[in-house]
Design a protein around this motif. Sequence first.
Motif, PDB file in Angstrom:
ATOM      1  N   VAL A  12      -0.398  16.002   3.764  1.00  0.00           N
ATOM      2  CA  VAL A  12      -0.354  17.034   2.726  1.00  0.00           C
ATOM      3  C   VAL A  12      -0.230  18.382   3.415  1.00  0.00           C
ATOM      4  O   VAL A  12      -1.012  18.693   4.326  1.00  0.00           O
ATOM      5  CB  VAL A  12      -1.605  16.999   1.837  1.00  0.00           C
ATOM      6  N   ARG A  13       0.728  19.162   3.003  1.00  0.00           N
ATOM      7  CA  ARG A  13       0.942  20.487   3.569  1.00  0.00           C
ATOM      8  C   ARG A  13       1.128  21.493   2.442  1.00  0.00           C
ATOM      9  O   ARG A  13       1.665  21.173   1.380  1.00  0.00           O
ATOM     10  CB  ARG A  13       2.184  20.502   4.460  1.00  0.00           C
ATOM     11  N   ARG A  14       0.650  22.695   2.700  1.00  0.00           N
ATOM     12  CA  ARG A  14       0.890  23.795   1.759  1.00  0.00           C
ATOM     13  C   ARG A  14       2.273  24.384   2.047  1.00  0.00           C
ATOM     14  O   ARG A  14       2.781  24.318   3.180  1.00  0.00           O
ATOM     15  CB  ARG A  14      -0.172  24.870   1.900  1.00  0.00           C
ATOM     16  N   ARG A  15       2.854  24.966   1.027  1.00  0.00           N
ATOM     17  CA  ARG A  15       4.157  25.605   1.205  1.00  0.00           C
ATOM     18  C   ARG A  15       4.109  26.614   2.353  1.00  0.00           C
ATOM     19  O   ARG A  15       3.167  27.393   2.459  1.00  0.00           O
ATOM     20  CB  ARG A  15       4.570  26.307  -0.082  1.00  0.00           C
ATOM     21  N   GLY A  16       5.109  26.558   3.207  1.00  0.00           N
ATOM     22  CA  GLY A  16       5.176  27.464   4.341  1.00  0.00           C
ATOM     23  C   GLY A  16       4.616  26.905   5.635  1.00  0.00           C
ATOM     24  O   GLY A  16       4.887  27.449   6.711  1.00  0.00           O
ATOM     25  N   GLN A  17       3.858  25.807   5.550  1.00  0.00           N
ATOM     26  CA  GLN A  17       3.313  25.210   6.770  1.00  0.00           C
ATOM     27  C   GLN A  17       4.362  24.321   7.433  1.00  0.00           C
ATOM     28  O   GLN A  17       5.447  24.086   6.902  1.00  0.00           O
ATOM     29  CB  GLN A  17       2.060  24.384   6.439  1.00  0.00           C
ATOM     30  N   GLU A  18       3.997  23.796   8.590  1.00  0.00           N
ATOM     31  CA  GLU A  18       4.884  22.899   9.314  1.00  0.00           C
ATOM     32  C   GLU A  18       4.394  21.463   9.175  1.00  0.00           C
ATOM     33  O   GLU A  18       3.197  21.206   9.131  1.00  0.00           O
ATOM     34  CB  GLU A  18       4.913  23.280  10.798  1.00  0.00           C
ATOM     35  N   ALA A  19       5.342  20.540   9.103  1.00  0.00           N
ATOM     36  CA  ALA A  19       5.007  19.120   9.069  1.00  0.00           C
ATOM     37  C   ALA A  19       5.634  18.447  10.284  1.00  0.00           C
ATOM     38  O   ALA A  19       6.805  18.697  10.611  1.00  0.00           O
ATOM     39  CB  ALA A  19       5.533  18.477   7.795  1.00  0.00           C
ATOM     40  N   VAL A  82       7.637  24.276   5.080  1.00  0.00           N
ATOM     41  CA  VAL A  82       7.909  23.276   4.043  1.00  0.00           C
ATOM     42  C   VAL A  82       7.919  23.891   2.660  1.00  0.00           C
ATOM     43  O   VAL A  82       7.205  24.863   2.368  1.00  0.00           O
ATOM     44  CB  VAL A  82       6.898  22.111   4.106  1.00  0.00           C
ATOM     45  N   VAL A  83       8.758  23.278   1.801  1.00  0.00           N
ATOM     46  CA  VAL A  83       8.842  23.667   0.388  1.00  0.00           C
ATOM     47  C   VAL A  83       8.575  22.414  -0.442  1.00  0.00           C
ATOM     48  O   VAL A  83       8.571  21.293   0.060  1.00  0.00           O
ATOM     49  CB  VAL A  83      10.235  24.258   0.051  1.00  0.00           C
ATOM     50  N   ARG A  84       8.333  22.629  -1.760  1.00  0.00           N
ATOM     51  CA  ARG A  84       7.991  21.512  -2.636  1.00  0.00           C
ATOM     52  C   ARG A  84       9.062  20.413  -2.586  1.00  0.00           C
ATOM     53  O   ARG A  84       8.760  19.220  -2.642  1.00  0.00           O
ATOM     54  CB  ARG A  84       7.820  22.002  -4.077  1.00  0.00           C
ATOM     55  N   GLY A  85      10.303  20.799  -2.465  1.00  0.00           N
ATOM     56  CA  GLY A  85      11.402  19.838  -2.449  1.00  0.00           C
ATOM     57  C   GLY A  85      11.418  18.942  -1.226  1.00  0.00           C
ATOM     58  O   GLY A  85      12.171  17.959  -1.194  1.00  0.00           O
ATOM     59  N   ASP A  86      10.604  19.246  -0.222  1.00  0.00           N
ATOM     60  CA  ASP A  86      10.513  18.392   0.960  1.00  0.00           C
ATOM     61  C   ASP A  86       9.596  17.198   0.720  1.00  0.00           C
ATOM     62  O   ASP A  86       9.546  16.279   1.546  1.00  0.00           O
ATOM     63  CB  ASP A  86       9.994  19.190   2.165  1.00  0.00           C
ATOM     64  N   SER A  87       8.871  17.222  -0.384  1.00  0.00           N
ATOM     65  CA  SER A  87       7.977  16.100  -0.706  1.00  0.00           C
ATOM     66  C   SER A  87       8.809  14.834  -0.866  1.00  0.00           C
ATOM     67  O   SER A  87       9.703  14.760  -1.712  1.00  0.00           O
ATOM     68  CB  SER A  87       7.206  16.383  -2.000  1.00  0.00           C
ATOM     69  N   ALA A  88       8.502  13.852  -0.047  1.00  0.00           N
ATOM     70  CA  ALA A  88       9.293  12.618  -0.012  1.00  0.00           C
ATOM     71  C   ALA A  88       8.633  11.638   0.930  1.00  0.00           C
ATOM     72  O   ALA A  88       7.684  11.973   1.640  1.00  0.00           O
ATOM     73  CB  ALA A  88      10.718  12.908   0.463  1.00  0.00           C
TER      74      ALA A  88
END
Lengths: 115, 115
Positions: A12-19, A82-88
Amino acid sequence: NAGVMQNPRHLVRRRGQEARLRCSPMKGHSHVYWYRQLPEEGLKFMVYLQKENIIDESGMPKERFSAEFPKEGPSILRIQQVVRGDSAAYFCASSYLGLSGNTIYFGEGSWLTVV
Amino acid sequence: AQTVTQSQPEMSVQEAETVTLSCTYDTSESNYYLFWYKQPPSRQMILVIRQEAYKQQNATENRFSVNFQKAAKSFSLKISDSQLGDTAMYFCAFMKMNRDDKIIFGKGTRLHILP
């Protein structure tokens, strides 16, 4: 013989963080593939790597995404800001190109949720 | 570019029945691999069956068999004596028989086995 190992399984990451997603291929495999699966969709190719070499990155978004497969250690898929659209779900696969032909084996996937 | 088409988004059959999942593909290659992968609710990608294009004999794995029609570029999967555990997404996939290439997936068919 351990299969393709991916970690973390859930991130789980907040918007703007790195994954950072890691993938250890099957023993003896020198080729790694990364795929992305959005909810209710098929697997989309992202990148194909050999050790220390990117073979095909035609499916990688031009910005924020990068992948590596160093000589030692796992392959890493890195998503910056990261942005919401990266959720996958992000799947890693590995293969060994031998005389017997080529079969790709998949890991269990890493689920990224951006909040 | 290669494409893989699965024309049945969703199917339902009664347990113990036989079901056939369709897949067509488009390629100018003469040598390639075709795969069927299963993705159960756990989301893990499981290889069901593999076919080499140069082999005329259809591949078979227990209750799973394929009907490979190279001229028609068709690769259907037949599941005999279907079981509840066969409930899953099924993806047809294509890969050139080339040392440096990726696997391309269709969009999948969601199969429900009904008790």
